[in-house]
Write a protein that holds these residues in place. Structure first.
Motif, PDB file in Angstrom:
ATOM      1  N   GLN A  41       0.869  -1.173   0.000  1.00 39.98           N
ATOM      2  CA  GLN A  41       0.000   0.000   0.000  1.00 39.98           C
ATOM      3  C   GLN A  41       0.910   1.229   0.000  1.00 39.98           C
ATOM      4  O   GLN A  41       1.829   1.324   0.818  1.00 39.98           O
ATOM      5  CB  GLN A  41      -0.890   0.038   1.260  1.00 39.98           C
ATOM      6  N   VAL A  42       0.657   2.136  -0.930  1.00 43.73           N
ATOM      7  CA  VAL A  42       1.413   3.387  -0.995  1.00 43.73           C
ATOM      8  C   VAL A  42       0.413   4.530  -0.906  1.00 43.73           C
ATOM      9  O   VAL A  42      -0.520   4.617  -1.717  1.00 43.73           O
ATOM     10  CB  VAL A  42       2.214   3.508  -2.313  1.00 43.73           C
ATOM     11  N   ILE A  43       0.585   5.399   0.082  1.00 42.48           N
ATOM     12  CA  ILE A  43      -0.327   6.518   0.250  1.00 42.48           C
ATOM     13  C   ILE A  43       0.123   7.650  -0.669  1.00 42.48           C
ATOM     14  O   ILE A  43       1.194   8.234  -0.472  1.00 42.48           O
ATOM     15  CB  ILE A  43      -0.362   6.997   1.721  1.00 42.48           C
ATOM     16  N   LEU A  44      -0.698   7.939  -1.669  1.00 44.67           N
ATOM     17  CA  LEU A  44      -0.343   8.959  -2.653  1.00 44.67           C
ATOM     18  C   LEU A  44      -0.877  10.336  -2.275  1.00 44.67           C
ATOM     19  O   LEU A  44      -0.286  11.360  -2.633  1.00 44.67           O
ATOM     20  CB  LEU A  44      -0.881   8.568  -4.033  1.00 44.67           C
ATOM     21  N   ARG A  45      -1.990  10.365  -1.586  1.00 44.10           N
ATOM     22  CA  ARG A  45      -2.615  11.640  -1.232  1.00 44.10           C
ATOM     23  C   ARG A  45      -3.437  11.469   0.031  1.00 44.10           C
ATOM     24  O   ARG A  45      -4.067  10.431   0.233  1.00 44.10           O
ATOM     25  CB  ARG A  45      -3.514  12.113  -2.378  1.00 44.10           C
ATOM     26  N   ALA A  62       0.877  10.795   3.344  1.00 47.61           N
ATOM     27  CA  ALA A  62       1.217  10.786   1.923  1.00 47.61           C
ATOM     28  C   ALA A  62       2.705  10.486   1.747  1.00 47.61           C
ATOM     29  O   ALA A  62       3.558  11.094   2.393  1.00 47.61           O
ATOM     30  CB  ALA A  62       0.858  12.128   1.292  1.00 47.61           C
ATOM     31  N   GLY A  63       3.007   9.532   0.884  1.00 48.14           N
ATOM     32  CA  GLY A  63       4.380   9.116   0.641  1.00 48.14           C
ATOM     33  C   GLY A  63       4.792   7.875   1.412  1.00 48.14           C
ATOM     34  O   GLY A  63       5.825   7.276   1.100  1.00 48.14           O
ATOM     35  N   ASP A  64       4.026   7.478   2.425  1.00 44.21           N
ATOM     36  CA  ASP A  64       4.354   6.269   3.177  1.00 44.21           C
ATOM     37  C   ASP A  64       4.153   5.032   2.307  1.00 44.21           C
ATOM     38  O   ASP A  64       3.229   4.962   1.493  1.00 44.21           O
ATOM     39  CB  ASP A  64       3.465   6.147   4.419  1.00 44.21           C
ATOM     40  N   VAL A  65       5.017   4.047   2.515  1.00 42.13           N
ATOM     41  CA  VAL A  65       4.926   2.765   1.815  1.00 42.13           C
ATOM     42  C   VAL A  65       4.806   1.665   2.858  1.00 42.13           C
ATOM     43  O   VAL A  65       5.568   1.643   3.835  1.00 42.13           O
ATOM     44  CB  VAL A  65       6.161   2.509   0.931  1.00 42.13           C
ATOM     45  N   VAL A  66       3.857   0.767   2.664  1.00 44.21           N
ATOM     46  CA  VAL A  66       3.686  -0.389   3.540  1.00 44.21           C
ATOM     47  C   VAL A  66       3.796  -1.646   2.688  1.00 44.21           C
ATOM     48  O   VAL A  66       3.110  -1.775   1.660  1.00 44.21           O
ATOM     49  CB  VAL A  66       2.319  -0.363   4.259  1.00 44.21           C
ATOM     50  N   PHE A  67       4.666  -2.557   3.094  1.00 47.45           N
ATOM     51  CA  PHE A  67       4.851  -3.821   2.382  1.00 47.45           C
ATOM     52  C   PHE A  67       4.481  -4.951   3.329  1.00 47.45           C
ATOM     53  O   PHE A  67       4.919  -4.982   4.476  1.00 47.45           O
ATOM     54  CB  PHE A  67       6.303  -3.957   1.921  1.00 47.45           C
ATOM     55  N   LEU A  68       3.654  -5.891   2.855  1.00 52.38           N
ATOM     56  CA  LEU A  68       3.203  -7.028   3.657  1.00 52.38           C
ATOM     57  C   LEU A  68       3.695  -8.309   2.986  1.00 52.38           C
ATOM     58  O   LEU A  68       3.010  -8.890   2.142  1.00 52.38           O
ATOM     59  CB  LEU A  68       1.678  -7.003   3.785  1.00 52.38           C
ATOM     60  N   PRO A  69       4.919  -8.747   3.324  1.00 49.32           N
ATOM     61  CA  PRO A  69       5.561  -9.820   2.567  1.00 49.32           C
ATOM     62  C   PRO A  69       4.914 -11.185   2.697  1.00 49.32           C
ATOM     63  O   PRO A  69       5.169 -12.064   1.881  1.00 49.32           O
ATOM     64  CB  PRO A  69       6.987  -9.835   3.125  1.00 49.32           C
ATOM     65  N   HIS A  70       4.070 -11.370   3.736  1.00 47.28           N
ATOM     66  CA  HIS A  70       3.452 -12.671   3.949  1.00 47.28           C
ATOM     67  C   HIS A  70       1.951 -12.645   3.680  1.00 47.28           C
ATOM     68  O   HIS A  70       1.242 -13.582   4.070  1.00 47.28           O
ATOM     69  CB  HIS A  70       3.722 -13.142   5.376  1.00 47.28           C
ATOM     70  N   ASP A 110     -19.112   9.828   2.203  1.00 38.77           N
ATOM     71  CA  ASP A 110     -20.061  10.939   2.256  1.00 38.77           C
ATOM     72  C   ASP A 110     -19.437  12.241   1.784  1.00 38.77           C
ATOM     73  O   ASP A 110     -19.826  13.322   2.209  1.00 38.77           O
ATOM     74  CB  ASP A 110     -20.591  11.111   3.691  1.00 38.77           C
ATOM     75  N   GLY A 111     -18.441  12.146   0.918  1.00 38.55           N
ATOM     76  CA  GLY A 111     -17.838  13.356   0.377  1.00 38.55           C
ATOM     77  C   GLY A 111     -16.828  14.002   1.285  1.00 38.55           C
ATOM     78  O   GLY A 111     -16.499  15.176   1.116  1.00 38.55           O
ATOM     79  N   GLY A 112     -16.315  13.257   2.261  1.00 36.64           N
ATOM     80  CA  GLY A 112     -15.331  13.797   3.186  1.00 36.64           C
ATOM     81  C   GLY A 112     -13.957  13.873   2.550  1.00 36.64           C
ATOM     82  O   GLY A 112     -13.797  13.704   1.337  1.00 36.64           O
ATOM     83  N   PRO A 113     -12.916  14.118   3.368  1.00 35.13           N
ATOM     84  CA  PRO A 113     -11.551  14.215   2.846  1.00 35.13           C
ATOM     85  C   PRO A 113     -11.165  12.994   2.017  1.00 35.13           C
ATOM     86  O   PRO A 113     -11.563  11.866   2.313  1.00 35.13           O
ATOM     87  CB  PRO A 113     -10.696  14.331   4.112  1.00 35.13           C
ATOM     88  N   VAL A 114     -10.360  13.236   0.991  1.00 36.37           N
ATOM     89  CA  VAL A 114      -9.999  12.179   0.043  1.00 36.37           C
ATOM     90  C   VAL A 114      -8.635  11.588   0.393  1.00 36.37           C
ATOM     91  O   VAL A 114      -7.695  12.313   0.742  1.00 36.37           O
ATOM     92  CB  VAL A 114      -9.976  12.742  -1.396  1.00 36.37           C
ATOM     93  N   THR A 115      -8.551  10.271   0.304  1.00 35.79           N
ATOM     94  CA  THR A 115      -7.284   9.554   0.404  1.00 35.79           C
ATOM     95  C   THR A 115      -7.111   8.726  -0.854  1.00 35.79           C
ATOM     96  O   THR A 115      -8.025   8.004  -1.260  1.00 35.79           O
ATOM     97  CB  THR A 115      -7.257   8.634   1.640  1.00 35.79           C
ATOM     98  N   VAL A 116      -5.946   8.837  -1.486  1.00 36.82           N
ATOM     99  CA  VAL A 116      -5.657   8.065  -2.691  1.00 36.82           C
ATOM    100  C   VAL A 116      -4.522   7.101  -2.374  1.00 36.82           C
ATOM    101  O   VAL A 116      -3.473   7.507  -1.854  1.00 36.82           O
ATOM    102  CB  VAL A 116      -5.272   8.974  -3.871  1.00 36.82           C
ATOM    103  N   VAL A 117      -4.755   5.826  -2.675  1.00 36.88           N
ATOM    104  CA  VAL A 117      -3.799   4.769  -2.339  1.00 36.88           C
ATOM    105  C   VAL A 117      -3.462   3.972  -3.590  1.00 36.88           C
ATOM    106  O   VAL A 117      -4.343   3.637  -4.382  1.00 36.88           O
ATOM    107  CB  VAL A 117      -4.379   3.826  -1.264  1.00 36.88           C
TER     108      VAL A 117
END
Length: 326
Positions: A41-45, A62-70, A110-117
């Motif tokens: 998962q990479v948080i783009l916005r 924004a900019g964080d990267v999460v890797f789940l290897p298993h 409901d139209g709240g703040p946007v997160t793009v992943v």
């Protein structure tokens, strides 16, 4: 090839999948546990929370990267106390998009703040999981930092751009960019372990010049007639100290790892090529097809020809695409 490159080339199967997803608060999405896969998962916005099943919530920016290897199950949500009632996404779900959607996947609240992943998954071969990957924690979190990991940020930006605006060549570029992303994640994590005091296991092996030199020699030329003395010479150590050091960090003796890697490489060649068994035997260091077949059966529990037929039952038919985790 070096160790990290080989690990990705040999253990990943099929085509990796990825897509950009846009969430409008309030929202929450559970991702099912998927053994035999690795997710990212990479948080783009915007921002969100990662909710592991048995750990404290982790804030993501924004900019964080999460890797789940298993392929560990987890939840992403706009709030650490969000209750998620929708079914968990799994590998058998046919999401409302393909691997290279031209538009964002829009999961409106409901139209709240946007997160793009940017989310995605790699299929791994569970029968030959490299011990390097097995030593990784359930979650690798690489927080964003303006002066760190510029190569990782560049890979993310290139991948996001291709997904946003597919053009001729995108189908070839995206899988390659996903492999690059995976390699950067692994490289950064292993490079950072000595600074965190982790001086054992594969993190230490890759950062230990003598052992790393021997590992690279094995991966560079697995067919060479390696001996413990020959690998010790590559490492710049005498035989006994080298063997002890290698086993302590890698988890098995030098020739034990060499045999394991040869059989893993042979399995990949049987899956992905039409090369005759004699040619494959030669590529992994056996002058006798009989000796190769005996070693392969001892490692895999079946003869090379039987293995090839079992993993390629319909060579003329294209392999099914693995499904995304979303």
């Amino acid at each position: 090839m070096d160790v990290l490159s080989d690990v990705v080339a040999v253990t990943r199967t099929g085509r990796p999948r990825s897509a950009r997803v846009r969430w409008h608060a309030p929202w929450g999405q559970e991702f099912a546990s998927v053994p035999g896969s690795a997710g990212f998962q990479v948080i783009l916005r915007g921002s969100c929370w990662l909710l592991p099943p048995d750990a404290e919530p982790v804030p993501l920016l924004a900019g964080d990267v999460v890797f789940l290897p298993h392929g560990s199950g987890h939840t992403l949500a706009d709030s650490p106390d969000r209750l998620v009632t929708a079914p968990a996404c799994g590998p058998d779900d046919h999401g409302p998009y393909d691997a290279y959607a031209s538009d964002d996947v829009d999961r409106s609240g409901d139209g709240g703040p946007v997160t793009v992943v940017l989310c995605g998954a790699y299929r791994l071969d569970p029968s030959r999981a490299h011990p390097l990957l097995l030593t990784l924690p359930d979650m690798v979190h690489l927080p964003a930092h303006p002066h760190r990991h510029p190569e990782l940020r560049s890979a993310v930006e290139l991948l996001a751009s291709e997904l946003d605006n597919p053009r001729p060549g995108t189908d070839a570029l995206v899988p390659g960019l996903l492999d690059i992303l995976l390699l950067y994640i692994l490289r950064i994590w292993f490079d950072e372990q000595p600074a965190r005091g982790n001086t054992t296991g594969w993190a230490a092996a890759l950062n230990d010049p003598p052992v790393a030199a021997a590992l690279h020699a094995i991966h560079r030329d697995p067919a060479a007639p390696w001996t413990v003395a020959g690998l010790a010479e590559e490492a710049g150590l005498s035989r006994a100290p080298f063997a002890k050091r290698f086993a302590a960090l890698v988890g098995q003796p030098p020739l034990g790892y060499l045999t394991w890697w040869r059989m893993t490489t042979a399995a990949r060649l049987l899956r992905t090529s039409d090369a005759p068994l004699r040619s494959i035997a030669t590529q992994v260091g056996y002058t006798s097809e009989f000796a190769f077949a005996h070693a392969f059966k001892r490692a895999h529990g079946t003869a090379p020809g039987t293995y090839r037929r079992s993993v390629r039952p319909a060579a003329a038919a294209p392999a099914p695409e693995p499904q995304m985790l979303l």
